[in-house]
Design a protein around this motif. Structure first.
Motif, short mmCIF file in Angstrom:
data_model
loop_
_atom_site.label_atom_id
_atom_site.label_comp_id
_atom_site.label_asym_id
_atom_site.label_seq_id
_atom_site.Cartn_x
_atom_site.Cartn_y
_atom_site.Cartn_z
N GLY A 164 0.82 -1.21 0.00
CA GLY A 164 0.00 0.00 0.00
C GLY A 164 0.85 1.26 0.00
O GLY A 164 0.60 2.21 -0.75
N GLU A 165 1.88 1.25 0.89
CA GLU A 165 2.78 2.39 0.90
C GLU A 165 3.50 2.56 -0.43
O GLU A 165 3.68 3.67 -0.93
CB GLU A 165 3.79 2.25 2.04
CG GLU A 165 3.14 2.25 3.42
CD GLU A 165 4.16 2.00 4.52
OE1 GLU A 165 5.34 1.78 4.17
OE2 GLU A 165 3.78 2.04 5.70
N ARG A 166 3.91 1.40 -1.00
CA ARG A 166 4.62 1.46 -2.26
C ARG A 166 3.71 1.98 -3.39
O ARG A 166 4.17 2.69 -4.29
CB ARG A 166 5.16 0.08 -2.62
CG ARG A 166 6.07 0.04 -3.81
CD ARG A 166 7.35 0.85 -3.57
NE ARG A 166 8.05 0.40 -2.39
CZ ARG A 166 8.91 -0.63 -2.37
NH1 ARG A 166 9.14 -1.30 -3.48
NH2 ARG A 166 9.53 -0.95 -1.25
N ALA A 167 2.44 1.63 -3.34
CA ALA A 167 1.50 2.12 -4.36
C ALA A 167 1.39 3.64 -4.28
O ALA A 167 1.36 4.34 -5.30
CB ALA A 167 0.13 1.48 -4.16
N LYS A 168 1.35 4.18 -3.02
CA LYS A 168 1.32 5.63 -2.88
C LYS A 168 2.58 6.27 -3.41
O LYS A 168 2.55 7.30 -4.11
CB LYS A 168 1.13 6.00 -1.40
CG LYS A 168 -0.21 5.55 -0.83
CD LYS A 168 -0.31 5.90 0.63
CE LYS A 168 -1.65 5.44 1.22
NZ LYS A 168 -1.73 5.76 2.67
N GLN A 169 3.74 5.62 -3.12
CA GLN A 169 5.00 6.15 -3.64
C GLN A 169 5.03 6.11 -5.16
O GLN A 169 5.53 7.03 -5.82
CB GLN A 169 6.17 5.35 -3.06
CG GLN A 169 6.34 5.52 -1.57
CD GLN A 169 7.47 4.65 -1.03
OE1 GLN A 169 8.10 3.92 -1.78
NE2 GLN A 169 7.70 4.74 0.27
N ILE A 170 4.50 5.02 -5.74
CA ILE A 170 4.48 4.90 -7.21
C ILE A 170 3.61 5.99 -7.83
O ILE A 170 3.94 6.58 -8.85
CB ILE A 170 4.00 3.50 -7.62
CG1 ILE A 170 5.06 2.46 -7.26
CG2 ILE A 170 3.68 3.44 -9.10
CD1 ILE A 170 4.60 1.04 -7.43
N GLU A 174 4.96 8.64 -10.38
CA GLU A 174 4.39 8.80 -11.71
C GLU A 174 4.12 10.27 -12.02
O GLU A 174 4.36 10.74 -13.14
CB GLU A 174 3.11 7.98 -11.83
CG GLU A 174 3.36 6.48 -11.95
CD GLU A 174 2.07 5.69 -12.05
OE1 GLU A 174 0.98 6.32 -11.87
OE2 GLU A 174 2.14 4.46 -12.30
N GLU A 175 3.63 11.00 -11.01
CA GLU A 175 3.40 12.43 -11.23
C GLU A 175 4.72 13.15 -11.49
O GLU A 175 4.84 13.98 -12.41
CB GLU A 175 2.71 13.01 -10.00
CG GLU A 175 1.29 12.47 -9.79
CD GLU A 175 0.67 13.00 -8.52
OE1 GLU A 175 1.37 13.74 -7.79
OE2 GLU A 175 -0.51 12.68 -8.25
#
Length: 324
Positions: A164-170, A174-175
């Protein structure tokens, strides 16, 4: 279909075994005793033959004998009765002996079966002990697997949180990557013009370096030819020196044999020695020149390798810029 080997003796043995156990020797019982083998008709035929062979006391009707036979036949009847009684006793004794033999045979069979069952019981006990050991090992493995399963569940939960944390970082990356792509497109447009100028400049430098490389290679070939010539001169001087040494040795031997020519040969020897020293000096000079040529040749080879590396780097740079 009768089994091969079923004969009258086997049927008699099975019948006697049944009689020894106080069982009726029927056709089905005899067939079971034989191991469910043999034809029923064959067993019936053998049983009839065995029954006919056994002596049986005949049924005597004493009333008829007494009515027809008067007192004169009383004694003969008594003798016949006695004989028949003895025959019956003999038949009973033979039957008893066969039953005893059948009892002994059945006891041996039962003993063999008992031993076989005892061995089977021991094997079963051994297998049961081994099964208990395997069961304990499996239980321990199950406990270990349960501990491992709990650990994996906790690790899975931890990894889910990390994902979950990694998804937020990704998402954030991406931005940032989108902004970087826009900046990179602008930067590439600016760098494209500079790279075209650098490529033209590098191509001219490569052409100059290639011309210099060809010139150095031609110089290297000339120096190699001079070095080969020096080596040939050096070998020739060595050959002349060996010939002079051999001549001096021959003259020294000749001088020893002719003492009266000592003065003349001594002068010639000194002259030859002087020539030898001169040749040695020339050889040393040629050695020095050859060493200098070798050093120059090595330096030229190093320069060529350096220039080749520079050309390769320029080619790599040009290839990378053209790819971009």
């Amino acid at each position: 279909m009768a089994r091969a080997g079923i004969n009258k003796a086997l049927v008699q043995q099975a019948r006697d075994a049944l009689l020894a156990r106080d069982q009726r020797p029927s056709i089905e019982a005899v067939r079971i005793e034989l191991g469910n083998t043999g034809s029923k008709s064959t067993i019936q035929r053998f049983l009839k033959e065995l029954a006919s062979e056994e002596p049986r006391p005949p049924t005597v009707c004493l009333s008829e004998e007494l009515q027809t036979v008067i007192s004169s036949f009383i004694s003969s009847v008594a003798e016949r009765l006695a004989s028949e009684a003895q025959d019956a006793v003999a038949a009973d004794r033979a039957r008893l002996e066969r039953q005893q033999a059948a009892y002994a045979h059945q006891r041996d069979i039962d003993q063999a079966r008992h031993n076989e069952l005892q061995n089977t019981h021991q094997l079963i006990l051994q297998e049961r002990r081994e099964s208990q050991v395997r069961e304990r090992a499996v239980g321990e493995q199950l406990q270990q697997l349960e501990v491992e399963r709990q650990r994996l569940l906790s690790a899975e939960q931890h990894y889910l949180e990390l994902l979950g944390e990694r998804a937020k970082q990704i998402q954030s990356l991406e931005e940032k990557h989108q902004h970087s792509r826009e900046a990179l497109a602008h930067y590439r447009q600016q760098q494209l013009r500079q790279r075209e100028e650098e490529i033209n400049r590098h191509e001219s430098q490569v052409q100059q370096l290639q011309k210099e490389q060809r010139r150095l290679q031609e110089q290297l070939l000339l120096k190699q030819e001079e070095l080969n010539q020096l080596y040939r001169d050096l070998e020739r001087l060595h050959t002349e020196q060996r010939l002079r040494s051999q001549e001096l040795h021959s003259q020294a031997q000749e001088l020893a044999r002719w003492p009266q020519l000592h003065q003349k040969l001594q002068a010639a020897l000194q002259e030859e020695q002087e020539r030898c020293r001169t040749l040695q000096l020339q050889i040393s000079i040629l050695h020095e020149k050859a060493r200098r040529y070798v050093l120059d040749h090595r330096q030229d080879r190093r320069d060529l390798r350096a220039q080749a590396r520079q050309i390769g780097q320029l080619h790599t740079l040009l290839s990378g810029q053209s790819n971009i």
